[in-house]
Design an enzyme around this catalytic site. Structure first.
Site, PDB file in Angstrom:
ATOM      1  N   ASP B  11       0.862  -1.180   0.000  1.00  0.00           N
ATOM      2  CA  ASP B  11       0.000   0.000   0.000  1.00  0.00           C
ATOM      3  C   ASP B  11       0.896   1.227   0.000  1.00  0.00           C
ATOM      4  O   ASP B  11       1.800   1.332   0.824  1.00  0.00           O
ATOM      5  CB  ASP B  11      -0.890   0.019   1.248  1.00  0.00           C
ATOM      6  CG  ASP B  11      -2.008  -1.013   1.157  1.00  0.00           C
ATOM      7  OD1 ASP B  11      -2.115  -1.677   0.110  1.00  0.00           O
ATOM      8  OD2 ASP B  11      -2.761  -1.146   2.133  1.00  0.00           O
ATOM      9  N   ASP B 130     -13.839  -6.307  -2.046  1.00  0.00           N
ATOM     10  CA  ASP B 130     -13.750  -6.373  -0.582  1.00  0.00           C
ATOM     11  C   ASP B 130     -15.118  -6.805  -0.079  1.00  0.00           C
ATOM     12  O   ASP B 130     -16.116  -6.126  -0.338  1.00  0.00           O
ATOM     13  CB  ASP B 130     -13.448  -4.983   0.013  1.00  0.00           C
ATOM     14  CG  ASP B 130     -12.075  -4.459  -0.393  1.00  0.00           C
ATOM     15  OD1 ASP B 130     -11.198  -5.287  -0.736  1.00  0.00           O
ATOM     16  OD2 ASP B 130     -11.887  -3.228  -0.371  1.00  0.00           O
TER      17      ASP B 130
END
Lengths: 196, 251
Positions: B11, B130
């Site tokens: 990330d 997700d």
């Protein structure tokens, strides 16, 4: 050494350029016929669709230039498929260096996923593109169409059935996998090509 | 035989690597190119770089990170975060990315999947989902797991495949950060439902969890972040372990 990368409408041409830079070679990315003819080595890379790409090659005259090249030429992925006679992708006639067809993968079982994407091994190596070091090593593939094993096959990979991982005829060399994305094994193959 | 893939996920915020535990509370974990190079040398099969900066400035910084990754690392990598339209995809592929991962933007505008597939090929388009298990249903979330939607995992994944997704990256929010293993039941159901590769994400805490997701979960690839970033699992040791467990892996 003077290396040219053929510039056309296909994607990801620059990753080949980057891979050559990591080997200490600065290539010229060009579609200029004079520069391509003068180069010591020519690389014909590509990610894209065969039908629209062949149309682009015809419009730019690269369809006549590429088969006329005399120095070592390396086709990669779509570049390899376009050097064959005909592709089922877009049902299009290609450049005709390798006397063979490009076929679509057809799953035989639910587990056969298409595209063939990821790392797979190369065997039956028969070209100076490879040394014994690369036998049964993993290289990176991403493709939904394949070239069956034929008289020009110089490496095979097994996915759904054995297919051509590499081809060679005269000064034309080609890989279905991406040497520029295949870590140290890929770098060794690119450097073998540069030594031809 | 085609190898199962191990994919570290980085990330990126303001050009640096971070990782959330259950999507909040970031800790710093280093330089993205240095870390990516290290992973590549240890045997990572692919890398994923996610831009978690929302600002315009952050996006430019991220594009520069993508160029540096492409120049320095010789394995494939996927980029995601902040991809809302075709020109974002074009910019990132031109910077040298091999694939793009879209998540919220695909849920908001499913046609984006078709546009990417038609313009760049299905192999370029990874659809990330997700989802959180709530009363027996896997509900899909937007914006890094913050905004619930009406969509559920299986019907959305199937639609994404039909629209031209080349791979599905499924993150179980229920398992993410908990380190007790991947959502293997849901992953196996996805594998039975779809004919495109599936990347398992969320829940890795031990080497066995990777083996389980490749066998029980039928996953084609397994993604993890913090266990790699903080050195809890060494990728080279992990791959050796999987090889000994008869998982087809690239050594």
């Amino acid at each position: 050494m003077n290396v040219a990368i053929i510039k056309y409408n296909a994607g990801n041409i620059y990753s080949v350029d980057y891979a050559l830079k990591r080997l200490g070679v600065t290539a010229t990315v060009t579609s200029d016929p004079t520069l391509l003819r003068q180069a010591d080595k020519v690389i014909f890379p590509g990610v894209g669709e065969a039908g629209t790409t062949m149309q682009h090659l015809r419009e730019t005259g690269l369809d006549l230039l590429i088969p006329s090249l005399k120095q070592p030429v390396l086709g990669i992925c779509l570049g390899m498929q376009l050097l064959c006679n005909h592709s089922e992708e877009g049902n299009v006639d290609c450049l005709g260096i390798f006397d063979t067809e490009v076929k679509q993968f057809i799953a035989q079982r639910h587990e056969d996923k298409i595209p063939h994407m990821g790392w797979n091994t190369i065997s039956d190596l028969k070209s100076e593109l490879f040394t014994a070091e690369q036998l049964d090593k993993f290289v990176y593939f991403v493709h939904s169409y394949y070239v069956p094993v034929n008289a020009h096959t110089v490496a095979t990979t097994d996915y759904i059935q054995p297919f051509s991982a590499a081809l060679c005829k005269d000064n034309f060399y080609a890989t279905q996998f991406h040497p520029e994305k295949s870590g140290s094994v890929g770098e060794a193959i690119l450097s073998n090509f540069l030594k031809l | 035989m085609l190898a199962k893939r191990i994919i570290p996920c980085l990330d990126i915020k303001d050009g640096k690597t971070v990782k959330g535990v259950n999507f909040v509370n970031f800790r710093d974990a280093g330089d993205p190119i240095e870390l990516g190079t290290q992973y590549s040398e240890l045997g990572a099969d692919e890398l994923v770089y996610l831009d978690i900066t929302a600002s315009h400035e952050g996006r430019k910084t991220f594009t520069e990170v993508v160029k540096r990754v492409a120049a320095n690392i010789s394995i494939p990598f996927t980029v995601g975060g902040g991809i809302n339209e075709l020109k974002d995809v074009d910019r990132l592929l031109n910077a040298g990315a091999d694939k793009v991962s879209i998540n919220s933007s695909a849920l908001r505008n499913p046609k984006l999947i078709e546009e990417i597939a038609q313009n760049f090929g299905t192999q370029v388009c990874v659809v990330a989902i997700d989802a959180n298990l709530e009363n027996g249903a896997w509900n899909c979330y937007l914006n890094g797991g913050r905004v619930p939607t009406e969509r559920t995992l299986f019907e959305w994944a199937k639609e994404a495949q039909e629209r031209g997704a080349g791979e599905i990256l499924f993150t179980s929010m229920t398992h993410d950060g908990v380190k007790t293993g991947y959502a293997n039941d849901a992953l196996a159901s996805l594998a039975d439902l779809l004919h495109i590769p599936i990347i398992a994400s969320g829940g890795a805490g031990a080497k066995e969890h990777f083996k389980d997701t490749f066998t029980l979960g039928k996953a084609d690839a397994a993604l993890a972040a913090s266990v790699f970033h903080f050195g809890e699992i060494n990728i080279s040791e992990l791959k050796q372990y999987l090889f000994e467990q008869q998982i087809n892996i690239r050594l």
